[in-house]
Design an enzyme around this catalytic site. Structure first.
Site, mmCIF file in Angstrom:
data_model
loop_
_atom_site.group_PDB
_atom_site.id
_atom_site.type_symbol
_atom_site.label_atom_id
_atom_site.label_comp_id
_atom_site.label_asym_id
_atom_site.label_seq_id
_atom_site.Cartn_x
_atom_site.Cartn_y
_atom_site.Cartn_z
ATOM 1 N N HIS A 129 0.781 -0.598 0.173
ATOM 2 C CA HIS A 129 0.234 0.201 0.313
ATOM 3 C C HIS A 129 0.571 1.160 -0.581
ATOM 4 O O HIS A 129 1.930 1.234 1.039
ATOM 5 C CB HIS A 129 -0.965 -0.123 1.204
ATOM 6 C CG HIS A 129 -2.066 -0.953 1.258
ATOM 7 N ND1 HIS A 129 -3.327 -0.366 0.942
ATOM 8 C CD2 HIS A 129 -2.018 -1.962 1.195
ATOM 9 C CE1 HIS A 129 -4.217 -1.478 0.621
ATOM 10 N NE2 HIS A 129 -3.582 -2.375 0.880
ATOM 11 N N TYR B 284 -9.566 7.746 6.929
ATOM 12 C CA TYR B 284 -9.049 8.703 8.398
ATOM 13 C C TYR B 284 -10.342 9.323 7.298
ATOM 14 O O TYR B 284 -10.065 10.592 6.505
ATOM 15 C CB TYR B 284 -7.574 9.445 7.928
ATOM 16 C CG TYR B 284 -6.950 7.894 7.774
ATOM 17 C CD1 TYR B 284 -6.759 7.799 9.535
ATOM 18 C CD2 TYR B 284 -5.911 8.020 7.512
ATOM 19 C CE1 TYR B 284 -5.526 6.732 9.372
ATOM 20 C CE2 TYR B 284 -4.265 6.566 7.540
ATOM 21 C CZ TYR B 284 -4.379 5.998 8.046
ATOM 22 O OH TYR B 284 -3.845 5.095 9.003
ATOM 23 N N PRO C 227 -2.557 3.898 18.654
ATOM 24 C CA PRO C 227 -3.049 2.746 17.158
ATOM 25 C C PRO C 227 -3.235 4.206 15.520
ATOM 26 O O PRO C 227 -2.935 3.519 15.030
ATOM 27 C CB PRO C 227 -4.175 1.898 17.243
ATOM 28 C CG PRO C 227 -4.540 2.488 18.241
ATOM 29 C CD PRO C 227 -4.448 3.384 19.467
ATOM 30 N N LYS D 53 2.293 1.922 14.715
ATOM 31 C CA LYS D 53 3.600 2.052 15.303
ATOM 32 C C LYS D 53 3.597 1.594 15.873
ATOM 33 O O LYS D 53 5.048 1.032 15.993
ATOM 34 C CB LYS D 53 4.016 3.747 15.472
ATOM 35 C CG LYS D 53 3.886 4.929 14.285
ATOM 36 C CD LYS D 53 4.850 4.576 13.127
ATOM 37 C CE LYS D 53 4.338 5.334 12.249
ATOM 38 N NZ LYS D 53 4.844 5.275 10.464
ATOM 39 N N TYR E 220 4.412 8.891 7.961
ATOM 40 C CA TYR E 220 3.447 8.270 8.003
ATOM 41 C C TYR E 220 4.303 6.365 7.133
ATOM 42 O O TYR E 220 3.385 5.284 8.079
ATOM 43 C CB TYR E 220 2.629 8.166 7.223
ATOM 44 C CG TYR E 220 1.091 7.437 7.310
ATOM 45 C CD1 TYR E 220 0.584 6.831 8.190
ATOM 46 C CD2 TYR E 220 0.912 6.654 6.029
ATOM 47 C CE1 TYR E 220 -0.631 5.991 8.400
ATOM 48 C CE2 TYR E 220 0.066 5.888 5.715
ATOM 49 C CZ TYR E 220 -0.730 5.706 7.010
ATOM 50 O OH TYR E 220 -1.950 5.083 7.122
HETATM 51 P P1 RFL Z 1 3.318 -8.591 22.437
HETATM 52 O O1 RFL Z 1 3.032 -8.476 20.592
HETATM 53 O O2 RFL Z 1 2.095 -8.001 23.789
HETATM 54 O O3 RFL Z 1 3.894 -9.947 23.334
HETATM 55 C C1 RFL Z 1 3.817 -9.669 24.010
HETATM 56 C C2 RFL Z 1 4.188 -11.402 24.150
HETATM 57 O O4 RFL Z 1 4.376 -11.295 25.792
HETATM 58 C C3 RFL Z 1 3.377 -12.330 26.162
HETATM 59 N N1 RFL Z 1 3.547 -12.276 27.801
HETATM 60 C C4 RFL Z 1 4.472 -13.440 28.850
HETATM 61 N N2 RFL Z 1 4.991 -14.312 28.162
HETATM 62 C C5 RFL Z 1 5.771 -15.080 29.427
HETATM 63 N N3 RFL Z 1 6.136 -14.845 30.631
HETATM 64 C C6 RFL Z 1 6.019 -13.695 31.034
HETATM 65 N N4 RFL Z 1 5.042 -13.309 32.335
HETATM 66 C C7 RFL Z 1 4.258 -13.037 29.572
HETATM 67 N N5 RFL Z 1 3.905 -12.434 29.963
HETATM 68 C C8 RFL Z 1 3.134 -11.778 28.708
HETATM 69 C C9 RFL Z 1 2.402 -12.235 25.942
HETATM 70 O O5 RFL Z 1 1.312 -13.365 26.330
HETATM 71 C C10 RFL Z 1 2.626 -11.849 25.224
HETATM 72 O O6 RFL Z 1 2.259 -12.817 24.063
HETATM 73 O O7 RFL Z 1 3.928 -6.882 22.431
HETATM 74 P P2 RFL Z 1 5.353 -6.875 21.676
HETATM 75 O O8 RFL Z 1 5.778 -8.198 20.963
HETATM 76 O O9 RFL Z 1 6.137 -6.021 22.394
HETATM 77 O O10 RFL Z 1 5.208 -6.271 20.215
HETATM 78 C C11 RFL Z 1 4.000 -5.063 20.165
HETATM 79 C C12 RFL Z 1 2.877 -5.887 19.237
HETATM 80 O O11 RFL Z 1 1.986 -6.502 19.266
HETATM 81 C C13 RFL Z 1 1.847 -3.783 19.237
HETATM 82 O O12 RFL Z 1 2.562 -3.129 19.815
HETATM 83 C C14 RFL Z 1 1.193 -3.945 17.874
HETATM 84 O O13 RFL Z 1 -0.502 -5.186 17.785
HETATM 85 C C15 RFL Z 1 -0.002 -1.980 18.667
HETATM 86 N N6 RFL Z 1 -0.918 -1.880 17.619
HETATM 87 C C16 RFL Z 1 -1.286 -2.143 15.946
HETATM 88 N N7 RFL Z 1 1.198 -2.382 15.659
HETATM 89 C C17 RFL Z 1 0.954 -1.587 14.070
HETATM 90 O O14 RFL Z 1 2.356 -1.252 14.355
HETATM 91 N N8 RFL Z 1 -0.051 -1.214 13.412
HETATM 92 C C18 RFL Z 1 -1.047 -1.623 13.922
HETATM 93 O O15 RFL Z 1 -1.859 -1.343 12.526
HETATM 94 C C19 RFL Z 1 -1.255 -1.592 14.927
HETATM 95 N N9 RFL Z 1 -2.728 -1.688 14.789
HETATM 96 C C20 RFL Z 1 -2.321 -2.249 17.569
HETATM 97 C C21 RFL Z 1 -3.483 -2.204 16.698
HETATM 98 C C22 RFL Z 1 -2.453 -2.802 18.813
HETATM 99 C C23 RFL Z 1 -4.021 -3.224 18.997
HETATM 100 N N10 RFL Z 1 -4.562 -3.833 20.243
HETATM 101 C C24 RFL Z 1 -5.049 -4.503 20.323
HETATM 102 C C25 RFL Z 1 -3.191 -3.638 22.004
HETATM 103 C C26 RFL Z 1 -4.284 -2.779 16.997
HETATM 104 C C27 RFL Z 1 -4.552 -3.057 17.804
HETATM 105 C C28 RFL Z 1 -6.917 -3.370 18.341
#
Ligand code: RFL
Length: 382
Positions: A67, A191, A283, A287, A378
């Site tokens: 995209h 958006y 969100p 990022k 972006y």
């Molecule tokens: P994660 O993905 O939360 O993974 C952390 C992992 O650690 C585990 N955990 C443990 N494991 C062992 N021992 C423990 N004591 C533990 N405690 C926790 C958990 O089970 C999990 O598997 O963290 P990480 O790797 O830092 O990644 C961060 C991203 O996941 C997050 O920033 C993004 O999802 C944010 N986000 C978006 N980011 C983007 O870059 N582009 C997007 O379009 C975007 N959309 C979003 C999003 C986050 C969302 N939500 C629900 C939070 C949309 C949504 C709806």
């Protein structure tokens, strides 16, 4: 030891494994759970480049979609920002986070890596020397701990409170995040700025779409029956040119907090914090996952210098290097959030701020230097 098999932990584990540096990953949840947890979907240009360099991008390049433009709407009008052209060819890859996580797990395990699923880390000690991580897999002694366990993980709490500082801002609105089995109604992310609040139409796959609606902070998803969601999406996304919104069964609705939150530093002794364990971003601008992977890149490179050249400068610089990008992203996300939302301030001030929003949108539409700056941020050009 890497705690957490999210994007940060899995990228770190894979890159270290390719460099011949051993690691073990502890993950609290089951493999099935993390491979089906829908979250992010927009992968920045620099993230795609890095994953490709590391041989980790086959899935996202073949199954994801490229995209390079997005659309803004207000007052029934719409315009595209061709951010690919404005950045001389940079692009996003749209690929659901859970697909990337599944690819990374497969690659790590195929290469001989060990992931203990359903095995939460329960204690981290010895951070001034050789750390020990306790879990259901026993006590593991290691050189370094990578705390990749997200915002609610354990790692950050292993750092004494007086050694860490938190910077935070809670924003005055929430997002109702919706996933639906509906084919996209657009080829570009949309958006929309509407008097009743922001609406967004994001892309996921050919059969699933994500939408966002501005809602009050801590709103209850139960206040949003499916019919109300669709009518609000139709209203806030409406254009004067006959555009139509596809509907489909809603499979998920949740209210997201708009929180900006950074811990400094991102290191204590031999514990390094990565991704959401160290910083949360709204969100807006998408990022979060990109920052998590960028942290893994910095730490993997520093650990390679440590093991391969006995050079610890990268480890000493880890926190400052990551935080420079983190704050740049926070600034962009904050700017974008306030570009798109109906501010929760007295009416007269609201009108003033709305005029500022329209001025910014006019600049974006005109493709000025301002639009070029937006495009670089972006798409994550660097
Ligand atoms: P994660 O993905 O939360 O993974 C952390 C992992 O650690 C585990 N955990 C443990 N494991 C062992 N021992 C423990 N004591 C533990 N405690 C926790 C958990 O089970 C999990 O598997 O963290 P990480 O790797 O830092 O990644 C961060 C991203 O996941 C997050 O920033 C993004 O999802 C944010 N986000 C978006 N980011 C983007 O870059 N582009 C997007 O379009 C975007 N959309 C979003 C999003 C986050 C969302 N939500 C629900 C939070 C949309 C949504 C709806």
């Amino acid at each position: 030891v890497i705690i957490g098999a999210g994007p940060a932990g899995l990228v770190l584990g894979n890159v270290l494994r390719r460099a011949g540096i051993g690691s073990v990953i502890l993950e609290r949840s089951s493999r099935e759970h993390i491979e089906s947890r829908g979250r992010a979907g927009l992968i920045d240009h620099h993230t795609v480049q890095y994953l490709a360099e590391q041989g980790l991008a086959d899935g996202l390049l073949t199954r994801g979609a490229r995209h390079d433009s997005c659309e803004f709407r207000f007052g029934g009008n719409r315009f595209s920002v061709p951010y690919g052209k404005l950045t001389d060819g940079c692009a996003h890859q749209v690929y659901p986070q859970q697909f990337l996580v599944a690819d990374l797990i497969e690659s790590y395990l195929d290469g001989g890596g060990t992931i203990h699923f359903e095995t939460p880390a329960t204690a981290i000690t010895g951070l001034d020397g050789r750390p020990v991580v306790d879990s259901g897999a026993g006590a593991i002694t290691c050189d370094f701990v990578a705390g990749c366990d997200g915002f609610h993980g354990l790692s950050r709490s292993a750092i004494p409170a007086d050694k860490i500082r938190v910077y935070e801002r809670a924003h005055e609105f929430g997002w109702l995040a919706i996933l639906a089995e509906a084919p996209p109604s657009t080829t570009e992310i949309i958006y929309a700025l509407h008097p009743d609040g922001f609406a967004g139409h994001m892309l996921r796959t050919a059969t699933v779409s994500r939408y966002y609606l501005q809602c009050p902070v801590a709103d209850d998803p139960a206040n949003w029956p499916d019919e109300l969601i669709w009518s609000e999406l139709h209203r806030r996304l409406a254009t004067n040119d006959g555009w139509r919104l596809n509907e489909g069964p809603i499979t998920e609705k949740a209210v997201l907090e708009m929180r900006s939150w950074v811990t400094e530093p991102m290191r204590y002794g031999n514990l390094f914090l990565l991704g959401d364990a160290a910083h949360i971003i709204t969100p807006a601008g998408a990022k979060g996952m990109n920052l998590a992977i960028a942290d893994a890149r910095v730490l993997a490179s520093a650990l390679r210098s440590h093991y391969e050249q006995r050079d610890d400068q990268g480890l000493r610089d880890y926190s400052a290097t990551c935080l420079e990008r983190v704050w740049r992203a926070q600034e962009f996300s904050h700017w974008m959030l306030h570009l798109l939302h109906r501010p929760q301030v007295p009416t007269a001030e609201q009108e003033f701020l709305h005029r500022l929003q329209l001025a910014r949108l006019t600049e974006l539409a005109a493709g000025t230097e301002f639009a070029v700056g937006f495009a670089h941020n972006y798409v994550g050009a660097r």
